[in-house]
Design a protein around this motif. Sequence first.
Motif, PDB file in Angstrom:
ATOM      1  N   LEU A   1       0.804  -1.223   0.000  1.00 53.18           N
ATOM      2  CA  LEU A   1       0.000   0.000   0.000  1.00 53.18           C
ATOM      3  C   LEU A   1       0.835   1.269   0.000  1.00 53.18           C
ATOM      4  CD1 LEU A   1      -2.691  -1.077   2.604  1.00 53.18           C
ATOM      5  CD2 LEU A   1      -3.049  -0.780   0.159  1.00 53.18           C
ATOM      6  N   VAL A   2       2.122   1.121   0.196  1.00 53.31           N
ATOM      7  CA  VAL A   2       2.991   2.292   0.268  1.00 53.31           C
ATOM      8  C   VAL A   2       4.156   2.128  -0.692  1.00 53.31           C
ATOM      9  CG1 VAL A   2       2.401   2.788   2.669  1.00 53.31           C
ATOM     10  CG2 VAL A   2       4.323   1.279   2.174  1.00 53.31           C
ATOM     11  N   ASP A   3       4.798   3.237  -1.017  1.00 51.52           N
ATOM     12  CA  ASP A   3       5.998   3.192  -1.836  1.00 51.52           C
ATOM     13  C   ASP A   3       7.182   2.896  -0.919  1.00 51.52           C
ATOM     14  OD1 ASP A   3       4.962   3.738  -4.411  1.00 51.52           O
ATOM     15  OD2 ASP A   3       4.694   5.824  -3.841  1.00 51.52           O
ATOM     16  N   VAL A   4       7.702   1.682  -1.000  1.00 47.33           N
ATOM     17  CA  VAL A   4       8.794   1.264  -0.130  1.00 47.33           C
ATOM     18  C   VAL A   4      10.132   1.652  -0.758  1.00 47.33           C
ATOM     19  CG1 VAL A   4       9.903  -0.671   1.036  1.00 47.33           C
ATOM     20  CG2 VAL A   4       7.417  -0.657   0.730  1.00 47.33           C
ATOM     21  N   PRO A   5      10.922   2.489  -0.077  1.00 45.77           N
ATOM     22  CA  PRO A   5      12.229   2.895  -0.611  1.00 45.77           C
ATOM     23  C   PRO A   5      13.165   1.705  -0.753  1.00 45.77           C
ATOM     24  CG  PRO A   5      11.525   4.316   1.216  1.00 45.77           C
ATOM     25  CD  PRO A   5      10.612   3.125   1.210  1.00 45.77           C
ATOM     26  N   ALA A   6      14.164   1.856  -1.594  1.00 44.95           N
ATOM     27  CA  ALA A   6      15.133   0.782  -1.812  1.00 44.95           C
ATOM     28  C   ALA A   6      16.008   0.582  -0.575  1.00 44.95           C
ATOM     29  CB  ALA A   6      15.995   1.092  -3.024  1.00 44.95           C
ATOM     30  N   ASP A   7      16.311   1.668   0.115  1.00 45.18           N
ATOM     31  CA  ASP A   7      17.132   1.576   1.317  1.00 45.18           C
ATOM     32  C   ASP A   7      16.374   0.826   2.412  1.00 45.18           C
ATOM     33  OD1 ASP A   7      19.555   2.676   2.951  1.00 45.18           O
ATOM     34  OD2 ASP A   7      17.790   3.140   4.176  1.00 45.18           O
ATOM     35  N   ALA A   8      17.005  -0.188   2.989  1.00 45.50           N
ATOM     36  CA  ALA A   8      16.338  -1.048   3.963  1.00 45.50           C
ATOM     37  C   ALA A   8      15.852  -0.277   5.185  1.00 45.50           C
ATOM     38  CB  ALA A   8      17.284  -2.170   4.390  1.00 45.50           C
ATOM     39  N   ALA A   9      16.683   0.640   5.680  1.00 44.04           N
ATOM     40  CA  ALA A   9      16.302   1.410   6.864  1.00 44.04           C
ATOM     41  C   ALA A   9      15.104   2.312   6.575  1.00 44.04           C
ATOM     42  CB  ALA A   9      17.487   2.243   7.354  1.00 44.04           C
ATOM     43  N   ASP A  10      15.120   2.948   5.416  1.00 44.71           N
ATOM     44  CA  ASP A  10      14.005   3.815   5.032  1.00 44.71           C
ATOM     45  C   ASP A  10      12.740   2.993   4.809  1.00 44.71           C
ATOM     46  OD1 ASP A  10      15.578   6.047   5.189  1.00 44.71           O
ATOM     47  OD2 ASP A  10      16.011   6.136   3.032  1.00 44.71           O
ATOM     48  N   ALA A  11      12.906   1.823   4.206  1.00 47.08           N
ATOM     49  CA  ALA A  11      11.760   0.957   3.950  1.00 47.08           C
ATOM     50  C   ALA A  11      11.113   0.532   5.264  1.00 47.08           C
ATOM     51  CB  ALA A  11      12.190  -0.270   3.148  1.00 47.08           C
ATOM     52  N   LYS A  12      11.931   0.171   6.235  1.00 47.21           N
ATOM     53  CA  LYS A  12      11.408  -0.235   7.539  1.00 47.21           C
ATOM     54  C   LYS A  12      10.651   0.908   8.196  1.00 47.21           C
ATOM     55  CE  LYS A  12      12.813  -2.080  12.032  1.00 47.21           C
ATOM     56  NZ  LYS A  12      13.967  -2.511  12.872  1.00 47.21           N
ATOM     57  N   ARG A  13      11.195   2.122   8.085  1.00 45.94           N
ATOM     58  CA  ARG A  13      10.544   3.286   8.682  1.00 45.94           C
ATOM     59  C   ARG A  13       9.188   3.559   8.044  1.00 45.94           C
ATOM     60  NH1 ARG A  13      10.067   7.931   6.679  1.00 45.94           N
ATOM     61  NH2 ARG A  13      11.740   7.596   5.146  1.00 45.94           N
ATOM     62  N   VAL A  14       9.131   3.459   6.716  1.00 46.03           N
ATOM     63  CA  VAL A  14       7.887   3.717   6.003  1.00 46.03           C
ATOM     64  C   VAL A  14       6.812   2.709   6.405  1.00 46.03           C
ATOM     65  CG1 VAL A  14       6.776   3.647   3.726  1.00 46.03           C
ATOM     66  CG2 VAL A  14       8.935   4.871   4.029  1.00 46.03           C
ATOM     67  N   VAL A  15       7.186   1.429   6.470  1.00 44.92           N
ATOM     68  CA  VAL A  15       6.233   0.387   6.841  1.00 44.92           C
ATOM     69  C   VAL A  15       5.784   0.570   8.292  1.00 44.92           C
ATOM     70  CG1 VAL A  15       5.915  -2.086   7.204  1.00 44.92           C
ATOM     71  CG2 VAL A  15       7.085  -1.264   5.154  1.00 44.92           C
ATOM     72  N   GLU A  16       6.722   0.888   9.186  1.00 43.27           N
ATOM     73  CA  GLU A  16       6.371   1.097  10.584  1.00 43.27           C
ATOM     74  C   GLU A  16       5.449   2.300  10.749  1.00 43.27           C
ATOM     75  OE1 GLU A  16      10.099   1.395  12.575  1.00 43.27           O
ATOM     76  OE2 GLU A  16      10.325  -0.776  12.828  1.00 43.27           O
ATOM     77  N   ASP A  17       5.678   3.342   9.967  1.00 45.14           N
ATOM     78  CA  ASP A  17       4.799   4.519  10.022  1.00 45.14           C
ATOM     79  C   ASP A  17       3.380   4.152   9.598  1.00 45.14           C
ATOM     80  OD1 ASP A  17       6.837   6.106  10.890  1.00 45.14           O
ATOM     81  OD2 ASP A  17       7.223   7.074   8.947  1.00 45.14           O
ATOM     82  N   GLU A  18       3.281   3.308   8.563  1.00 44.22           N
ATOM     83  CA  GLU A  18       1.961   2.915   8.073  1.00 44.22           C
ATOM     84  C   GLU A  18       1.242   2.031   9.097  1.00 44.22           C
ATOM     85  OE1 GLU A  18      -1.040   2.894   4.937  1.00 44.22           O
ATOM     86  OE2 GLU A  18       0.555   4.198   5.671  1.00 44.22           O
ATOM     87  N   ILE A  19       1.980   1.138   9.732  1.00 44.97           N
ATOM     88  CA  ILE A  19       1.383   0.306  10.777  1.00 44.97           C
ATOM     89  C   ILE A  19       0.951   1.175  11.954  1.00 44.97           C
ATOM     90  CG2 ILE A  19       1.868  -1.488  12.485  1.00 44.97           C
ATOM     91  CD1 ILE A  19       3.598  -2.874  10.420  1.00 44.97           C
ATOM     92  N   GLY A  20       1.758   2.190  12.268  1.00 42.36           N
ATOM     93  CA  GLY A  20       1.372   3.121  13.320  1.00 42.36           C
ATOM     94  C   GLY A  20       0.087   3.830  12.991  1.00 42.36           C
ATOM     95  N   TYR A  21      -0.072   4.208  11.722  1.00 44.55           N
ATOM     96  CA  TYR A  21      -1.321   4.829  11.278  1.00 44.55           C
ATOM     97  C   TYR A  21      -2.504   3.887  11.495  1.00 44.55           C
ATOM     98  CZ  TYR A  21      -5.040   4.921   7.880  1.00 44.55           C
ATOM     99  OH  TYR A  21      -6.273   4.814   7.296  1.00 44.55           O
ATOM    100  N   LEU A  22      -2.311   2.621  11.145  1.00 38.82           N
ATOM    101  CA  LEU A  22      -3.391   1.638  11.305  1.00 38.82           C
ATOM    102  C   LEU A  22      -3.809   1.511  12.759  1.00 38.82           C
ATOM    103  CD1 LEU A  22      -2.129  -1.197   8.924  1.00 38.82           C
ATOM    104  CD2 LEU A  22      -4.025   0.365   8.515  1.00 38.82           C
ATOM    105  N   LEU A  23      -2.828   1.455  13.653  1.00 35.80           N
ATOM    106  CA  LEU A  23      -3.131   1.309  15.066  1.00 35.80           C
ATOM    107  C   LEU A  23      -3.881   2.517  15.605  1.00 35.80           C
ATOM    108  CD1 LEU A  23       0.220  -0.280  16.334  1.00 35.80           C
ATOM    109  CD2 LEU A  23      -1.975  -1.428  15.904  1.00 35.80           C
ATOM    110  N   VAL A  24      -3.444   3.707  15.192  1.00 35.53           N
ATOM    111  CA  VAL A  24      -4.119   4.938  15.624  1.00 35.53           C
ATOM    112  C   VAL A  24      -5.537   4.979  15.078  1.00 35.53           C
ATOM    113  CG1 VAL A  24      -4.138   7.452  15.415  1.00 35.53           C
ATOM    114  CG2 VAL A  24      -1.996   6.258  15.906  1.00 35.53           C
ATOM    115  N   ALA A  25      -5.693   4.599  13.806  1.00 36.12           N
ATOM    116  CA  ALA A  25      -7.027   4.608  13.187  1.00 36.12           C
ATOM    117  C   ALA A  25      -7.971   3.642  13.891  1.00 36.12           C
ATOM    118  CB  ALA A  25      -6.901   4.259  11.701  1.00 36.12           C
ATOM    119  N   LEU A  26      -7.477   2.466  14.235  1.00 38.67           N
ATOM    120  CA  LEU A  26      -8.312   1.470  14.903  1.00 38.67           C
ATOM    121  C   LEU A  26      -8.690   1.901  16.318  1.00 38.67           C
ATOM    122  CD1 LEU A  26      -6.502  -1.783  13.766  1.00 38.67           C
ATOM    123  CD2 LEU A  26      -8.810  -1.074  13.126  1.00 38.67           C
ATOM    124  N   ALA A  27      -7.775   2.638  16.965  1.00 39.77           N
ATOM    125  CA  ALA A  27      -8.057   3.097  18.326  1.00 39.77           C
ATOM    126  C   ALA A  27      -9.128   4.181  18.335  1.00 39.77           C
ATOM    127  CB  ALA A  27      -6.763   3.614  18.967  1.00 39.77           C
ATOM    128  N   GLY A  28      -9.343   4.804  17.181  1.00 36.32           N
ATOM    129  CA  GLY A  28     -10.362   5.852  17.087  1.00 36.32           C
ATOM    130  C   GLY A  28      -9.936   7.120  17.797  1.00 36.32           C
TER     131      GLY A  28
END
Length: 245
Positions: free
Chosen positions: A218-245
Motif C-alpha cells: 500500500l505504500v511506496d517502499v524505498p530501496a534503502d532497507a532502513a528507510d523501507a522499515k521506517r515507512v512500513v512502521e509509520d503505516e502500521i502506526g497509522y493503522l493502530l491509531v485509526a483502529l483506536a479511534g
Amino acid sequence: MPKESFPKTSWTGVLNARDDTPEGRKALAVLCDAYWFPVYAFVRRRGASAETASDQTQSFFARLIEKNALASVDRTRGTKFRSWLLGCVKHHLQDEYAHARSAAAGGNVHFESLEAEHAEGRYQAEPSHDLTPERLYDRAFAENLLHRVLDQVREKYAAAGKSALFDALKGTLTASASRDRYEEVAARLGRSEGDVRKAAFDLRGVYKKMLLAEVESLVDVPADAADAKRVVEDEIGYLLVALAG
C-alpha cells in the motif's frame, strides 16, 4: 473463497483496475467493493441519512468507473491511494451533488457492492463517540485491511487442509489464549497441548508476515532497507491509531 478473489487494493490492484480488460474490470469491481464501506461511513458521518449515503456512495463509484478516474492516479507522487480516493469523494459531494441523488446518477454504469447491503448495520456498530468523517473513513479502511489479511491467512490454511486448526486458533491472533483454551483445542483436535501452542505461534507468524506484505503493497517502499522499515512502521502506526479511534 478462491485465492484470485482476494481484494487487490494494493497499488498493483489499483494500476490493474485502470485497464479496460477482463482482468482490469475484475480488479476494479473488487477495488470498489473493498472501499465501499469506508466511503459510505464517511458520507454517513457527514450527516447524510442511510438512504442518501447509500445513493451517494453508489453514484460516486459509478462515476469513478464511468469517467475512468483511476487513469489519473500516479503513485510516483507519493500519494496514498486511500487519500486520493477520499479527495475524489469530497470533490464529488461538493461539485457534483446533482449526480449523487440516486444510484442512477452514474449514467450507463451500474455498480453493486456486496458491502452495500450490510453498510448501515456496520455503521451502527461503529463507536458512538465523536469521530470526524475523515477519522471514521481511516478506521474503516484499517478494519478492512485487517479483514483482508485474515481472509488470506484463512485461505492459506484451507489450501493446506488446516481449516479446522485455523478456526480453532484464530482467536489467538488478537488476544492471549489461556492454558484452558489450548487444552480445549488440543482435546478437540486430538493433538497435544504443546503441538497446539506451536501451531498458534506459527499462525501468528504467518499472519504477521502477510500483514507486513499487505502494508508494504500500500505504500511506496524505498530501496534503502532502513528507510523501507521506517515507512512500513509509520503505516502500521497509522493503522493502530485509526483502529483506536
